[in-house]
Scaffold this motif. Structure first.
Motif, PDB file in Angstrom:
ATOM      1  N   ASN A   9       0.475  -1.384  -0.084  1.00 17.68           N
ATOM      2  CA  ASN A   9      -0.265   0.187  -0.097  1.00 17.68           C
ATOM      3  C   ASN A   9       0.711   1.728   0.235  1.00 17.68           C
ATOM      4  OD1 ASN A   9      -2.786  -0.492  -0.564  1.00 17.68           O
ATOM      5  ND2 ASN A   9      -2.426  -1.305   1.472  1.00 17.68           N
ATOM      6  N   ILE A  10       2.032   1.066  -0.741  1.00 18.03           N
ATOM      7  CA  ILE A  10       2.687   2.149  -0.942  1.00 18.03           C
ATOM      8  C   ILE A  10       2.666   3.367  -2.699  1.00 18.03           C
ATOM      9  CG2 ILE A  10       4.627   1.340   1.052  1.00 18.03           C
ATOM     10  CD1 ILE A  10       6.057   0.657  -0.731  1.00 18.03           C
ATOM     11  N   LYS A  11       3.141   4.362  -2.156  1.00 18.40           N
ATOM     12  CA  LYS A  11       3.279   4.953  -3.734  1.00 18.40           C
ATOM     13  C   LYS A  11       4.704   4.965  -3.667  1.00 18.40           C
ATOM     14  CE  LYS A  11      -1.354   6.440  -4.482  1.00 18.40           C
ATOM     15  NZ  LYS A  11      -2.362   7.736  -4.692  1.00 18.40           N
ATOM     16  N   GLY A  12       5.507   4.845  -4.825  1.00 18.02           N
ATOM     17  CA  GLY A  12       6.733   5.857  -5.143  1.00 18.02           C
ATOM     18  C   GLY A  12       7.116   7.122  -6.162  1.00 18.02           C
ATOM     19  N   THR A  13       8.503   7.483  -5.755  1.00 12.52           N
ATOM     20  CA  THR A  13       8.187   8.411  -7.166  1.00 12.52           C
ATOM     21  C   THR A  13      10.060   8.426  -7.449  1.00 12.52           C
ATOM     22  OG1 THR A  13       6.436  10.207  -6.044  1.00 12.52           O
ATOM     23  CG2 THR A  13       8.334  10.956  -7.664  1.00 12.52           C
ATOM     24  N   ALA A  14      10.279   8.757  -9.137  1.00  9.73           N
ATOM     25  CA  ALA A  14      11.375   8.340  -8.854  1.00  9.73           C
ATOM     26  C   ALA A  14      12.041   8.963  -9.477  1.00  9.73           C
ATOM     27  CB  ALA A  14      11.334   7.895 -10.571  1.00  9.73           C
ATOM     28  N   GLY A  15      13.244   9.647  -9.019  1.00  8.58           N
ATOM     29  CA  GLY A  15      14.119  10.817  -9.154  1.00  8.58           C
ATOM     30  C   GLY A  15      15.666  10.808  -9.436  1.00  8.58           C
ATOM     31  N   PRO A  16      16.222  11.598  -9.596  1.00  7.89           N
ATOM     32  CA  PRO A  16      17.547  11.830  -9.742  1.00  7.89           C
ATOM     33  C   PRO A  16      19.259  10.391  -8.573  1.00  7.89           C
ATOM     34  CG  PRO A  16      17.176  13.663  -9.045  1.00  7.89           C
ATOM     35  CD  PRO A  16      15.981  13.032  -8.625  1.00  7.89           C
ATOM     36  N   TYR A  17      19.296  10.388  -8.654  1.00  6.83           N
ATOM     37  CA  TYR A  17      20.402   9.506  -8.534  1.00  6.83           C
ATOM     38  C   TYR A  17      20.885  10.480  -6.915  1.00  6.83           C
ATOM     39  CZ  TYR A  17      23.815   6.186  -7.515  1.00  6.83           C
ATOM     40  OH  TYR A  17      24.405   4.242  -7.345  1.00  6.83           O
ATOM     41  N   LEU A  18      20.502   9.846  -5.664  1.00  7.29           N
ATOM     42  CA  LEU A  18      21.547  10.329  -4.490  1.00  7.29           C
ATOM     43  C   LEU A  18      22.534  10.215  -3.965  1.00  7.29           C
ATOM     44  CD1 LEU A  18      17.405   9.501  -2.864  1.00  7.29           C
ATOM     45  CD2 LEU A  18      18.249  11.683  -4.345  1.00  7.29           C
ATOM     46  N   ASN A  19      22.870  11.308  -3.558  1.00 11.28           N
ATOM     47  CA  ASN A  19      23.861  11.275  -2.529  1.00 11.28           C
ATOM     48  C   ASN A  19      23.249   9.917  -0.834  1.00 11.28           C
ATOM     49  OD1 ASN A  19      25.251  10.822   0.325  1.00 11.28           O
ATOM     50  ND2 ASN A  19      26.470  13.176  -0.463  1.00 11.28           N
ATOM     51  N   ILE A  20      24.001   8.874  -1.016  1.00 12.44           N
ATOM     52  CA  ILE A  20      23.079   7.564  -0.466  1.00 12.44           C
ATOM     53  C   ILE A  20      23.238   8.152   1.479  1.00 12.44           C
ATOM     54  CG2 ILE A  20      24.262   5.980  -0.447  1.00 12.44           C
ATOM     55  CD1 ILE A  20      20.402   5.895  -0.739  1.00 12.44           C
ATOM     56  N   ASP A  21      24.805   8.692   1.518  1.00 17.02           N
ATOM     57  CA  ASP A  21      24.903   8.588   2.961  1.00 17.02           C
ATOM     58  C   ASP A  21      24.435   9.796   3.389  1.00 17.02           C
ATOM     59  OD1 ASP A  21      26.883   6.183   2.334  1.00 17.02           O
ATOM     60  OD2 ASP A  21      28.501   7.440   1.620  1.00 17.02           O
ATOM     61  N   SER A  22      23.920  10.343   3.151  1.00 16.03           N
ATOM     62  CA  SER A  22      22.903  11.723   3.278  1.00 16.03           C
ATOM     63  C   SER A  22      22.194  11.132   3.321  1.00 16.03           C
ATOM     64  CB  SER A  22      23.640  12.669   2.686  1.00 16.03           C
ATOM     65  OG  SER A  22      24.791  13.347   2.445  1.00 16.03           O
ATOM     66  N   VAL A  23      21.921  10.630   2.605  1.00 21.27           N
ATOM     67  CA  VAL A  23      19.964  10.155   3.171  1.00 21.27           C
ATOM     68  C   VAL A  23      19.791   9.195   4.335  1.00 21.27           C
ATOM     69  CG1 VAL A  23      18.514   8.230   2.347  1.00 21.27           C
ATOM     70  CG2 VAL A  23      19.422   9.432   0.360  1.00 21.27           C
ATOM     71  N   ILE A  24      21.163   8.393   4.549  1.00 20.65           N
ATOM     72  CA  ILE A  24      20.715   7.888   5.462  1.00 20.65           C
ATOM     73  C   ILE A  24      21.329   8.234   6.844  1.00 20.65           C
ATOM     74  CG2 ILE A  24      22.535   5.509   6.547  1.00 20.65           C
ATOM     75  CD1 ILE A  24      22.984   4.360   4.100  1.00 20.65           C
ATOM     76  N   ALA A  25      22.047   9.872   7.047  1.00 15.23           N
ATOM     77  CA  ALA A  25      22.463   9.993   8.400  1.00 15.23           C
ATOM     78  C   ALA A  25      21.531  10.498   8.595  1.00 15.23           C
ATOM     79  CB  ALA A  25      24.008  11.198   7.802  1.00 15.23           C
ATOM     80  N   ILE A  26      20.683  11.875   7.431  1.00 19.85           N
ATOM     81  CA  ILE A  26      19.398  12.041   8.103  1.00 19.85           C
ATOM     82  C   ILE A  26      18.695  11.310   8.489  1.00 19.85           C
ATOM     83  CG2 ILE A  26      17.747  13.103   6.542  1.00 19.85           C
ATOM     84  CD1 ILE A  26      18.912  14.064   4.835  1.00 19.85           C
ATOM     85  N   SER A  27      18.530  10.044   7.790  1.00 13.52           N
ATOM     86  CA  SER A  27      17.450   8.846   8.750  1.00 13.52           C
ATOM     87  C   SER A  27      17.844   8.496  10.070  1.00 13.52           C
ATOM     88  CB  SER A  27      17.449   8.423   7.230  1.00 13.52           C
ATOM     89  OG  SER A  27      17.109   8.533   5.987  1.00 13.52           O
ATOM     90  N   ILE A  28      18.807   8.901  10.065  1.00 12.11           N
ATOM     91  CA  ILE A  28      19.523   7.744  11.657  1.00 12.11           C
ATOM     92  C   ILE A  28      19.054   9.261  12.785  1.00 12.11           C
ATOM     93  CG2 ILE A  28      21.027   8.125  13.084  1.00 12.11           C
ATOM     94  CD1 ILE A  28      22.548   6.212  10.771  1.00 12.11           C
ATOM     95  N   ARG A  29      19.800  10.397  12.176  1.00 17.22           N
ATOM     96  CA  ARG A  29      18.769  11.317  13.660  1.00 17.22           C
ATOM     97  C   ARG A  29      17.526  11.368  13.271  1.00 17.22           C
ATOM     98  NH1 ARG A  29      22.255  14.116   9.986  1.00 17.22           N
ATOM     99  NH2 ARG A  29      20.970  15.595   8.620  1.00 17.22           N
ATOM    100  N   HIS A  30      16.664  11.665  11.997  1.00 22.14           N
ATOM    101  CA  HIS A  30      14.812  11.476  12.410  1.00 22.14           C
ATOM    102  C   HIS A  30      14.601   9.829  13.633  1.00 22.14           C
ATOM    103  CE1 HIS A  30      10.705  10.973  11.515  1.00 22.14           C
ATOM    104  NE2 HIS A  30      11.317  12.244  11.424  1.00 22.14           N
ATOM    105  N   GLN A  31      15.680   9.361  13.519  1.00 22.26           N
ATOM    106  CA  GLN A  31      14.976   7.808  14.146  1.00 22.26           C
ATOM    107  C   GLN A  31      14.968   8.309  15.522  1.00 22.26           C
ATOM    108  OE1 GLN A  31      16.740   3.861  13.046  1.00 22.26           O
ATOM    109  NE2 GLN A  31      17.260   4.128  14.841  1.00 22.26           N
ATOM    110  N   GLN A  32      16.652   9.193  16.021  1.00 15.60           N
ATOM    111  CA  GLN A  32      16.405   9.356  17.184  1.00 15.60           C
ATOM    112  C   GLN A  32      15.990  10.718  17.770  1.00 15.60           C
ATOM    113  OE1 GLN A  32      20.398  10.643  16.735  1.00 15.60           O
ATOM    114  NE2 GLN A  32      22.306   8.549  16.564  1.00 15.60           N
ATOM    115  N   GLN A  33      15.076  11.086  17.081  1.00 16.66           N
ATOM    116  CA  GLN A  33      14.403  11.900  17.546  1.00 16.66           C
ATOM    117  C   GLN A  33      12.856  11.606  17.799  1.00 16.66           C
ATOM    118  OE1 GLN A  33      14.843  15.589  14.278  1.00 16.66           O
ATOM    119  NE2 GLN A  33      16.644  15.528  15.225  1.00 16.66           N
ATOM    120  N   HIS A  34      13.065  10.586  17.278  1.00 13.75           N
ATOM    121  CA  HIS A  34      11.269   9.871  16.697  1.00 13.75           C
ATOM    122  C   HIS A  34      11.578   7.978  17.041  1.00 13.75           C
ATOM    123  CE1 HIS A  34       9.587  14.185  15.166  1.00 13.75           C
ATOM    124  NE2 HIS A  34      10.805  13.885  14.828  1.00 13.75           N
ATOM    125  N   PRO A  35      11.758   8.144  17.697  1.00 15.23           N
ATOM    126  CA  PRO A  35      12.049   6.290  18.134  1.00 15.23           C
ATOM    127  C   PRO A  35      11.193   6.162  17.604  1.00 15.23           C
ATOM    128  CG  PRO A  35      12.189   7.801  20.723  1.00 15.23           C
ATOM    129  CD  PRO A  35      11.943   8.521  19.124  1.00 15.23           C
TER     130      PRO A  35
END
Length: 389
Positions: free
Chosen positions: A210-236
């Motif tokens: 039950n998800i939707k996906g949107t395509a885009g340009p290639y990403l800096n995946i290490d930065s995506v991981i860092a942002i996601s970890i910070r959000h996980q720590q703030q909203h565990p």
């Protein structure tokens, strides 16, 4: 809010390829959302028949899967290697490793955590497998779209490894810009393409995800991981979890039990969107909802014999249909109408207060009858039954 932050961050951190993408020579990203929440982000790259895929899953913990592999010329998997780890602990904190190899049309899949490895073999070629990288399963359409048939109406048939067995997997071209892709277990994803045949978006509403996906340009995946970890720590506590539950009662000596999985609203529009109108719905999440009876019941005077059945519904704006299916132990997207035993119309009404988690209830009425109901979001569907005709 988190979705907006992620998208803003990704726009700043993305790496846009200077070369125009071509089929079998492309790179890009896919971002999946469930309602207002970003659930997974992935980079994909295809050079000839060789591919790379990195997926960052957001819930319940930030989890990273990395795959490299080679397709056969028809899009079936020839070789795959990869691993899965939890970056919040340590970049080398691997959950498991996986490897696929196809030899003489037999597919071997090895999974393990370094201490114990399991090798399973399947006498088929495959396109997707549940035990290859967690959420990587739903990112494969970004790569497999490039192997779709050229002629509208044509299909490619392969296999999906799930529940330790091979199920039919299909890619069908339904128009110049649209593909249907999936299996009975994962459901059918609608993949939208641009005029050059490149991925634009994926609609997985009505599937197991039950998800939707949107395509885009290639990403800096290490930065995506860092942002996601910070959000996980703030909203565990943020997590996409369907809670397994049950409800049971005894009426006139008849033991009645419903076992089901409970999805949450999560700020989504449920009926008409997450649950499309005029389509079969598992009426729950994950495995099909199951009802078990020790003795017969009668719905609108129609007999439902003692035994176990899966429950499905067809919601419409004007009323619902309740279906009891003789295949009791199936995944919720595997409905087979040939096994439908009983179909009955049921009432619906609006609730004064929305119900966040889908809830079944069995309510006795007198000594010989009861009401079976399901409530979710702003609607409640219910039907009367008796223990005697």
């Amino acid at each position: 809010m988190y979705r907006k932050i992620i998208f803003m961050g990704l726009l700043l951190l993305s790496e846009i390829s200077a070369n125009a993408q071509k089929l079998h020579n492309l790179r890009g990203s896919l971002i999946y959302t469930l309602g207002p929440d970003t659930t997974a982000i992935g980079d994909f790259e295809l050079k000839g028949n060789e591919f790379k895929l990195t997926v960052v899953s957001m819930s319940p913990y930030v989890n990273v899967s990395k795959l490299t592999g080679v397709f056969f010329s028809d899009g079936q998997l020839k070789r795959v290697e990869g691993n899965n780890y939890l970056p919040a602990r340590d970049k080398d904190s691997r959950v498991y490793n996986y490897r696929l190899n196809n030899d003489q049309d037999t597919t071997f899949i090895e999974t393990g955590n370094g201490k114990r490895n399991i090798i399973r073999k399947y006498p088929v070629k495959i396109m997707v497998a549940n035990n290859l990288g967690g959420d990587a399963l739903v990112f494969m359409p970004a790569l497999l779209a490039n192997f779709a048939p050229e002629k509208i109406g044509d299909s490619i048939i392969s296999s999906h490894i799930v529940f330790n067995s091979a199920r039919k997997f299909i890619i069908k071209k339904t128009s110049s810009s649209k593909l249907l892709m999936g299996s009975a277990v994962m459901g059918m994803f609608t993949v939208f393409l641009d005029q050059n045949g490149r991925l634009q978006s994926v609609d997985g509403i009505g599937t197991s995800f039950n998800i939707k996906g949107t395509a885009g340009p290639y990403l800096n995946i290490d930065s995506v991981i860092a942002i996601s970890i910070r959000h996980q720590q703030q909203h565990p506590k943020l997590a996409v979890i369907n809670k397994l539950d049950s409800v049971k009662t005894t009426i006139n000596g008849n033991h009645i039990k419903v076992v089901y999985s409970r999805p949450s609203v999560r700020n989504r529009v449920i009926f008409g969107e997450v649950v499309p109108w005029n389509r079969i719905w598992r009426t729950g999440a994950d495995a099909a909802t199951k009802i078990s009876l020790s003795d017969p019941l009668y719905f609108n005077g129609k007999l439902l014999p003692a035994g176990s059945y899966s429950i499905f519904t067809i919601p419409t704006p004007d009323g619902w249909t309740l279906i009891f299916n003789q295949q009791a132990n199936i995944w919720g997207t595997e409905h087979n109408a040939a096994y439908d035993l009983l179909k009955i119309p049921i009432q619906t009404r609006y609730l004064d207060q929305p119900t966040e988690m889908l809830t079944f209830a069995i309510i006795p009425t007198g000594t010989n009858g009861g009401i079976l109901s399901v409530s979710w979001d702003k609607l409640k569907a219910l039907v009367n039954f008796t223990t005697a005709p």
